[in-house]
Write a protein that holds these residues in place. Sequence first.
Motif, PDB file in Angstrom:
ATOM      1  N   ILE A  24       0.835  -1.187   0.000  1.00 64.36           N
ATOM      2  CA  ILE A  24       0.000   0.000   0.000  1.00 64.36           C
ATOM      3  C   ILE A  24       0.871   1.239   0.000  1.00 64.36           C
ATOM      4  O   ILE A  24       0.531   2.217  -0.603  1.00 64.36           O
ATOM      5  CB  ILE A  24      -0.964   0.004   1.206  1.00 64.36           C
ATOM      6  N   GLY A  25       1.981   1.228   0.667  1.00 65.04           N
ATOM      7  CA  GLY A  25       2.848   2.405   0.718  1.00 65.04           C
ATOM      8  C   GLY A  25       2.370   3.403   1.758  1.00 65.04           C
ATOM      9  O   GLY A  25       1.747   3.053   2.738  1.00 65.04           O
ATOM     10  N   ARG A  26       2.655   4.682   1.524  1.00 67.08           N
ATOM     11  CA  ARG A  26       2.318   5.743   2.476  1.00 67.08           C
ATOM     12  C   ARG A  26       0.979   6.391   2.178  1.00 67.08           C
ATOM     13  O   ARG A  26       0.570   7.308   2.870  1.00 67.08           O
ATOM     14  CB  ARG A  26       3.408   6.796   2.473  1.00 67.08           C
ATOM     15  N   LYS A  27       0.276   5.985   1.120  1.00 64.18           N
ATOM     16  CA  LYS A  27      -0.991   6.607   0.738  1.00 64.18           C
ATOM     17  C   LYS A  27      -2.135   5.608   0.785  1.00 64.18           C
ATOM     18  O   LYS A  27      -1.971   4.435   0.470  1.00 64.18           O
ATOM     19  CB  LYS A  27      -0.912   7.193  -0.670  1.00 64.18           C
ATOM     20  N   LEU A  28      -3.299   6.125   1.154  1.00 68.04           N
ATOM     21  CA  LEU A  28      -4.538   5.373   1.100  1.00 68.04           C
ATOM     22  C   LEU A  28      -5.474   6.136   0.174  1.00 68.04           C
ATOM     23  O   LEU A  28      -5.612   7.356   0.294  1.00 68.04           O
ATOM     24  CB  LEU A  28      -5.163   5.266   2.493  1.00 68.04           C
ATOM     25  N   TYR A  29      -6.089   5.425  -0.758  1.00 67.07           N
ATOM     26  CA  TYR A  29      -6.987   6.039  -1.724  1.00 67.07           C
ATOM     27  C   TYR A  29      -8.415   5.585  -1.482  1.00 67.07           C
ATOM     28  O   TYR A  29      -8.660   4.390  -1.294  1.00 67.07           O
ATOM     29  CB  TYR A  29      -6.596   5.652  -3.157  1.00 67.07           C
ATOM     30  N   ALA A  30      -9.360   6.515  -1.517  1.00 63.37           N
ATOM     31  CA  ALA A  30     -10.787   6.187  -1.522  1.00 63.37           C
ATOM     32  C   ALA A  30     -11.226   6.220  -2.977  1.00 63.37           C
ATOM     33  O   ALA A  30     -11.081   7.233  -3.659  1.00 63.37           O
ATOM     34  CB  ALA A  30     -11.580   7.196  -0.698  1.00 63.37           C
ATOM     35  N   ILE A  31     -11.752   5.098  -3.448  1.00 63.34           N
ATOM     36  CA  ILE A  31     -12.103   4.948  -4.856  1.00 63.34           C
ATOM     37  C   ILE A  31     -13.622   4.881  -5.005  1.00 63.34           C
ATOM     38  O   ILE A  31     -14.294   4.156  -4.266  1.00 63.34           O
ATOM     39  CB  ILE A  31     -11.480   3.657  -5.438  1.00 63.34           C
ATOM     40  N   ASP A  32     -14.161   5.619  -5.975  1.00 65.06           N
ATOM     41  CA  ASP A  32     -15.571   5.512  -6.344  1.00 65.06           C
ATOM     42  C   ASP A  32     -15.708   4.272  -7.225  1.00 65.06           C
ATOM     43  O   ASP A  32     -15.206   4.246  -8.347  1.00 65.06           O
ATOM     44  CB  ASP A  32     -16.006   6.770  -7.097  1.00 65.06           C
ATOM     45  N   LEU A  33     -16.367   3.244  -6.712  1.00 66.64           N
ATOM     46  CA  LEU A  33     -16.448   1.980  -7.441  1.00 66.64           C
ATOM     47  C   LEU A  33     -17.324   2.054  -8.686  1.00 66.64           C
ATOM     48  O   LEU A  33     -17.231   1.192  -9.556  1.00 66.64           O
ATOM     49  CB  LEU A  33     -16.943   0.870  -6.513  1.00 66.64           C
ATOM     50  N   SER A  34     -18.144   3.090  -8.814  1.00 65.31           N
ATOM     51  CA  SER A  34     -18.987   3.197 -10.003  1.00 65.31           C
ATOM     52  C   SER A  34     -18.204   3.640 -11.236  1.00 65.31           C
ATOM     53  O   SER A  34     -18.583   3.323 -12.358  1.00 65.31           O
ATOM     54  CB  SER A  34     -20.151   4.165  -9.759  1.00 65.31           C
ATOM     55  N   ASN A  35     -17.101   4.379 -11.022  1.00 69.59           N
ATOM     56  CA  ASN A  35     -16.321   4.859 -12.168  1.00 69.59           C
ATOM     57  C   ASN A  35     -14.810   4.755 -11.969  1.00 69.59           C
ATOM     58  O   ASN A  35     -14.039   5.247 -12.785  1.00 69.59           O
ATOM     59  CB  ASN A  35     -16.700   6.310 -12.498  1.00 69.59           C
ATOM     60  N   ASN A  36     -14.383   4.151 -10.859  1.00 75.39           N
ATOM     61  CA  ASN A  36     -12.962   3.964 -10.526  1.00 75.39           C
ATOM     62  C   ASN A  36     -12.185   5.266 -10.337  1.00 75.39           C
ATOM     63  O   ASN A  36     -10.962   5.269 -10.396  1.00 75.39           O
ATOM     64  CB  ASN A  36     -12.260   3.077 -11.557  1.00 75.39           C
ATOM     65  N   ALA A  37     -12.888   6.369 -10.092  1.00 77.82           N
ATOM     66  CA  ALA A  37     -12.221   7.656  -9.851  1.00 77.82           C
ATOM     67  C   ALA A  37     -11.758   7.736  -8.397  1.00 77.82           C
ATOM     68  O   ALA A  37     -12.408   7.216  -7.486  1.00 77.82           O
ATOM     69  CB  ALA A  37     -13.164   8.809 -10.156  1.00 77.82           C
ATOM     70  N   VAL A  38     -10.634   8.417  -8.180  1.00 79.73           N
ATOM     71  CA  VAL A  38     -10.142   8.651  -6.824  1.00 79.73           C
ATOM     72  C   VAL A  38     -10.992   9.765  -6.210  1.00 79.73           C
ATOM     73  O   VAL A  38     -11.078  10.865  -6.746  1.00 79.73           O
ATOM     74  CB  VAL A  38      -8.649   9.055  -6.831  1.00 79.73           C
ATOM     75  N   LYS A  39     -11.638   9.457  -5.086  1.00 80.30           N
ATOM     76  CA  LYS A  39     -12.459  10.450  -4.392  1.00 80.30           C
ATOM     77  C   LYS A  39     -11.599  11.322  -3.487  1.00 80.30           C
ATOM     78  O   LYS A  39     -11.796  12.524  -3.392  1.00 80.30           O
ATOM     79  CB  LYS A  39     -13.546   9.765  -3.584  1.00 80.30           C
ATOM     80  N   TRP A  40     -10.644  10.694  -2.798  1.00 76.84           N
ATOM     81  CA  TRP A  40      -9.675  11.412  -1.978  1.00 76.84           C
ATOM     82  C   TRP A  40      -8.509  10.487  -1.700  1.00 76.84           C
ATOM     83  O   TRP A  40      -8.590   9.294  -1.918  1.00 76.84           O
ATOM     84  CB  TRP A  40     -10.286  11.954  -0.685  1.00 76.84           C
ATOM     85  N   GLU A  41      -7.412  11.081  -1.259  1.00 76.56           N
ATOM     86  CA  GLU A  41      -6.252  10.289  -0.852  1.00 76.56           C
ATOM     87  C   GLU A  41      -5.714  10.835   0.454  1.00 76.56           C
ATOM     88  O   GLU A  41      -5.822  12.025   0.734  1.00 76.56           O
ATOM     89  CB  GLU A  41      -5.172  10.260  -1.921  1.00 76.56           C
ATOM     90  N   PHE A  42      -5.187   9.938   1.268  1.00 70.52           N
ATOM     91  CA  PHE A  42      -4.620  10.294   2.562  1.00 70.52           C
ATOM     92  C   PHE A  42      -3.194   9.769   2.593  1.00 70.52           C
ATOM     93  O   PHE A  42      -2.944   8.607   2.275  1.00 70.52           O
ATOM     94  CB  PHE A  42      -5.430   9.664   3.695  1.00 70.52           C
ATOM     95  N   THR A  43      -2.264  10.633   2.969  1.00 76.45           N
ATOM     96  CA  THR A  43      -0.863  10.246   3.100  1.00 76.45           C
ATOM     97  C   THR A  43      -0.489  10.283   4.575  1.00 76.45           C
ATOM     98  O   THR A  43      -0.729  11.293   5.250  1.00 76.45           O
ATOM     99  CB  THR A  43       0.050  11.202   2.313  1.00 76.45           C
ATOM    100  N   VAL A  44       0.069   9.193   5.085  1.00 77.82           N
ATOM    101  CA  VAL A  44       0.491   9.193   6.484  1.00 77.82           C
ATOM    102  C   VAL A  44       1.611  10.206   6.664  1.00 77.82           C
ATOM    103  O   VAL A  44       2.412  10.431   5.771  1.00 77.82           O
ATOM    104  CB  VAL A  44       0.913   7.782   6.962  1.00 77.82           C
ATOM    105  N   ASP A  45       1.632  10.834   7.843  1.00 75.30           N
ATOM    106  CA  ASP A  45       2.568  11.927   8.077  1.00 75.30           C
ATOM    107  C   ASP A  45       3.889  11.482   8.697  1.00 75.30           C
ATOM    108  O   ASP A  45       4.644  12.290   9.196  1.00 75.30           O
ATOM    109  CB  ASP A  45       1.916  13.015   8.920  1.00 75.30           C
ATOM    110  N   ILE A  46       4.144  10.197   8.669  1.00 80.99           N
ATOM    111  CA  ILE A  46       5.433   9.680   9.135  1.00 80.99           C
ATOM    112  C   ILE A  46       6.040   8.860   8.007  1.00 80.99           C
ATOM    113  O   ILE A  46       5.346   8.429   7.099  1.00 80.99           O
ATOM    114  CB  ILE A  46       5.281   8.836  10.422  1.00 80.99           C
ATOM    115  N   ASP A  47       7.324   8.679   8.052  1.00 87.72           N
ATOM    116  CA  ASP A  47       8.018   7.924   7.005  1.00 87.72           C
ATOM    117  C   ASP A  47       7.848   6.434   7.266  1.00 87.72           C
ATOM    118  O   ASP A  47       8.750   5.774   7.778  1.00 87.72           O
ATOM    119  CB  ASP A  47       9.487   8.315   6.970  1.00 87.72           C
ATOM    120  N   SER A  48       6.663   5.942   6.955  1.00 84.34           N
ATOM    121  CA  SER A  48       6.361   4.543   7.210  1.00 84.34           C
ATOM    122  C   SER A  48       5.238   4.095   6.294  1.00 84.34           C
ATOM    123  O   SER A  48       4.373   4.879   5.918  1.00 84.34           O
ATOM    124  CB  SER A  48       5.940   4.364   8.670  1.00 84.34           C
ATOM    125  N   ASP A  49       5.234   2.831   5.941  1.00 83.48           N
ATOM    126  CA  ASP A  49       4.180   2.282   5.106  1.00 83.48           C
ATOM    127  C   ASP A  49       2.933   1.974   5.926  1.00 83.48           C
ATOM    128  O   ASP A  49       3.001   1.739   7.129  1.00 83.48           O
ATOM    129  CB  ASP A  49       4.640   0.986   4.433  1.00 83.48           C
TER     130      ASP A  49
END
Length: 76
Positions: A1-26
């Motif tokens: 997954i890495g440092r980002k989490l993505y919220a995906i709209d399953l109806s069209n596969n568009a990224v609704k928002w993304e969250f990046t953790v604020d520490i250097d860690s996966d």
Amino acid sequence: IGRKLYAIDLSNNAVKWEFTVDIDSDINMAMAKDNVVFISTPKKIYSLVNLGDSYEVKWTKNMGPGTMSTMTFDDI
């Protein structure tokens, strides 16, 4: 997954928002229920509220040195 989490709209596969953790860690694990998203990294746990096209950070919890944060939930 890495440092980002993505919220995906399953109806069209568009990224609704993304969250990046604020520490250097996966991200180790992410779980969601009732529009609340919990994210675990080796040193921190995050709680986000999914607002649809954005999110709100409800709380974060720093874990002590030498600990690994893991999540266990009941009734998910």
